[in-house]
Write a protein that holds these residues in place. Structure first.
Motif, PDB file in Angstrom:
ATOM      1  N   ARG A  49     -14.203-106.657  93.803  1.00 19.09           N
ATOM      2  CA  ARG A  49     -13.074-106.732  92.858  1.00 19.09           C
ATOM      3  C   ARG A  49     -12.845-108.182  92.435  1.00 19.09           C
ATOM      4  N   GLU A  50     -13.007-109.103  93.381  1.00 19.02           N
ATOM      5  CA  GLU A  50     -12.815-110.520  93.074  1.00 19.02           C
ATOM      6  C   GLU A  50     -13.827-110.983  92.030  1.00 19.02           C
ATOM      7  N   GLU A  51     -15.082-110.589  92.202  1.00 20.90           N
ATOM      8  CA  GLU A  51     -16.119-110.972  91.233  1.00 20.90           C
ATOM      9  C   GLU A  51     -15.846-110.332  89.874  1.00 20.90           C
ATOM     10  N   PHE A  52     -15.416-109.087  89.869  1.00 22.41           N
ATOM     11  CA  PHE A  52     -15.080-108.409  88.617  1.00 22.41           C
ATOM     12  C   PHE A  52     -13.950-109.149  87.903  1.00 22.41           C
ATOM     13  N   ASP A  53     -12.912-109.514  88.644  1.00 21.27           N
ATOM     14  CA  ASP A  53     -11.782-110.234  88.055  1.00 21.27           C
ATOM     15  C   ASP A  53     -12.210-111.594  87.509  1.00 21.27           C
ATOM     16  N   ARG A  54     -13.090-112.296  88.246  1.00 24.70           N
ATOM     17  CA  ARG A  54     -13.597-113.581  87.759  1.00 24.70           C
ATOM     18  C   ARG A  54     -14.347-113.412  86.451  1.00 24.70           C
ATOM     19  N   GLN A  55     -15.216-112.419  86.395  1.00 23.77           N
ATOM     20  CA  GLN A  55     -16.009-112.200  85.183  1.00 23.77           C
ATOM     21  C   GLN A  55     -15.130-111.752  84.016  1.00 23.77           C
ATOM     22  N   ALA A  56     -14.101-110.968  84.301  1.00 27.59           N
ATOM     23  CA  ALA A  56     -13.164-110.554  83.245  1.00 27.59           C
ATOM     24  C   ALA A  56     -12.442-111.772  82.683  1.00 27.59           C
ATOM     25  N   ALA A  57     -12.071-112.724  83.545  1.00 31.94           N
ATOM     26  CA  ALA A  57     -11.410-113.952  83.085  1.00 31.94           C
ATOM     27  C   ALA A  57     -12.355-114.793  82.230  1.00 31.94           C
ATOM     28  N   VAL A  58     -13.611-114.895  82.651  1.00 31.81           N
ATOM     29  CA  VAL A  58     -14.605-115.634  81.863  1.00 31.81           C
ATOM     30  C   VAL A  58     -14.779-114.980  80.501  1.00 31.81           C
ATOM     31  N   LEU A  59     -14.847-113.661  80.482  1.00 29.04           N
ATOM     32  CA  LEU A  59     -14.999-112.934  79.220  1.00 29.04           C
ATOM     33  C   LEU A  59     -13.806-113.155  78.305  1.00 29.04           C
ATOM     34  N   ALA A  60     -12.599-113.116  78.845  1.00 23.92           N
ATOM     35  CA  ALA A  60     -11.401-113.330  78.035  1.00 23.92           C
ATOM     36  C   ALA A  60     -11.402-114.736  77.440  1.00 23.92           C
ATOM     37  N   LYS A  61     -11.772-115.725  78.235  1.00 27.11           N
ATOM     38  CA  LYS A  61     -11.833-117.103  77.744  1.00 27.11           C
ATOM     39  C   LYS A  61     -12.895-117.237  76.658  1.00 27.11           C
ATOM     40  N   THR A  62     -14.035-116.601  76.859  1.00 28.13           N
ATOM     41  CA  THR A  62     -15.108-116.655  75.866  1.00 28.13           C
ATOM     42  C   THR A  62     -14.672-115.997  74.564  1.00 28.13           C
ATOM     43  N   ARG A  63     -13.999-114.866  74.648  1.00 27.90           N
ATOM     44  CA  ARG A  63     -13.500-114.201  73.438  1.00 27.90           C
ATOM     45  C   ARG A  63     -12.537-115.099  72.678  1.00 27.90           C
ATOM     46  N   MET A  64     -11.653-115.770  73.417  1.00 25.32           N
ATOM     47  CA  MET A  64     -10.691-116.663  72.783  1.00 25.32           C
ATOM     48  C   MET A  64     -11.422-117.800  72.064  1.00 25.32           C
ATOM     49  N   MET A  65     -12.436-118.357  72.706  1.00 28.59           N
ATOM     50  CA  MET A  65     -13.205-119.449  72.099  1.00 28.59           C
ATOM     51  C   MET A  65     -13.935-118.963  70.848  1.00 28.59           C
ATOM     52  N   VAL A  66     -14.500-117.762  70.905  1.00 25.89           N
ATOM     53  CA  VAL A  66     -15.196-117.204  69.741  1.00 25.89           C
ATOM     54  C   VAL A  66     -14.210-117.008  68.585  1.00 25.89           C
ATOM     55  N   GLU A  67     -13.034-116.493  68.876  1.00 21.87           N
ATOM     56  CA  GLU A  67     -12.022-116.298  67.831  1.00 21.87           C
ATOM     57  C   GLU A  67     -11.616-117.632  67.212  1.00 21.87           C
ATOM     58  N   GLN A  68     -11.463-118.662  68.049  1.00 20.10           N
ATOM     59  CA  GLN A  68     -11.116-119.992  67.528  1.00 20.10           C
ATOM     60  C   GLN A  68     -12.231-120.539  66.646  1.00 20.10           C
ATOM     61  N   LEU A  69     -13.469-120.377  67.087  1.00 21.34           N
ATOM     62  CA  LEU A  69     -14.606-120.845  66.287  1.00 21.34           C
ATOM     63  C   LEU A  69     -14.727-120.080  64.977  1.00 21.34           C
ATOM     64  N   GLU A  70     -14.467-118.772  65.013  1.00 24.57           N
ATOM     65  CA  GLU A  70     -14.505-117.985  63.778  1.00 24.57           C
ATOM     66  C   GLU A  70     -13.441-118.467  62.798  1.00 24.57           C
ATOM     67  N   ALA A  71     -12.253-118.782  63.328  1.00 21.69           N
ATOM     68  CA  ALA A  71     -11.176-119.272  62.469  1.00 21.69           C
ATOM     69  C   ALA A  71     -11.538-120.629  61.872  1.00 21.69           C
ATOM     70  N   ARG A  72     -12.112-121.510  62.676  1.00 15.73           N
ATOM     71  CA  ARG A  72     -12.533-122.829  62.163  1.00 15.73           C
ATOM     72  C   ARG A  72     -13.619-122.675  61.109  1.00 15.73           C
ATOM     73  N   LEU A  73     -14.566-121.788  61.356  1.00 21.32           N
ATOM     74  CA  LEU A  73     -15.645-121.561  60.389  1.00 21.32           C
ATOM     75  C   LEU A  73     -15.090-121.021  59.080  1.00 21.32           C
ATOM     76  N   ALA A  74     -14.173-120.073  59.173  1.00 27.48           N
ATOM     77  CA  ALA A  74     -13.567-119.513  57.956  1.00 27.48           C
ATOM     78  C   ALA A  74     -12.824-120.603  57.190  1.00 27.48           C
ATOM     79  N   ALA A  75     -12.107-121.495  57.902  1.00 28.79           N
ATOM     80  CA  ALA A  75     -11.390-122.586  57.242  1.00 28.79           C
ATOM     81  C   ALA A  75     -12.359-123.543  56.571  1.00 28.79           C
TER      82      ALA A  75
END
Length: 87
Positions: A49-75
């Motif tokens: 469960r600990e490893e799953f939670d760690r990977q879920a946190a990494v995924l959430a951070k990566t999604r946030m970074m992708v969304e920020q990069l998409e917004a910068r690219l669109a701008a």
């Protein structure tokens, strides 16, 4: 992940479900059931469960970074398009 305590509880429940005539063999059955369960569960491709939670946190951070990069690219694309229109 199933802990040794959970395996012990499951083995006891299985032993408790035996008919009264077989109660004398319940202890042996519990031990064997626990061994079989541990063996079969170890073959499964699972993470803790600990490893799953760690990977879920990494995924959430990566999604946030992708969304920020998409917004910068669109701008940047919008800015480039505005510059092209003015030229």
């Amino acid at each position: 992940m199933i802990t040794p305590n959970k395996l012990e509880q499951l083995a006891q429940q299985l032993g408790g479900a035996l008919p009264p005539g077989l109660k004398s063999a319940a202890d042996d059955f519990e031990a064997k059931a626990k061994t079989i369960l541990q063996s079969q569960l170890s073959k499964l491709d699972m993470v803790s469960r600990e490893e799953f939670d760690r990977q879920a946190a990494v995924l959430a951070k990566t999604r946030m970074m992708v969304e920020q990069l998409e917004a910068r690219l669109a701008a940047l694309e919008a800015e480039k398009g505005a510059n092209d229109d003015n030229a």
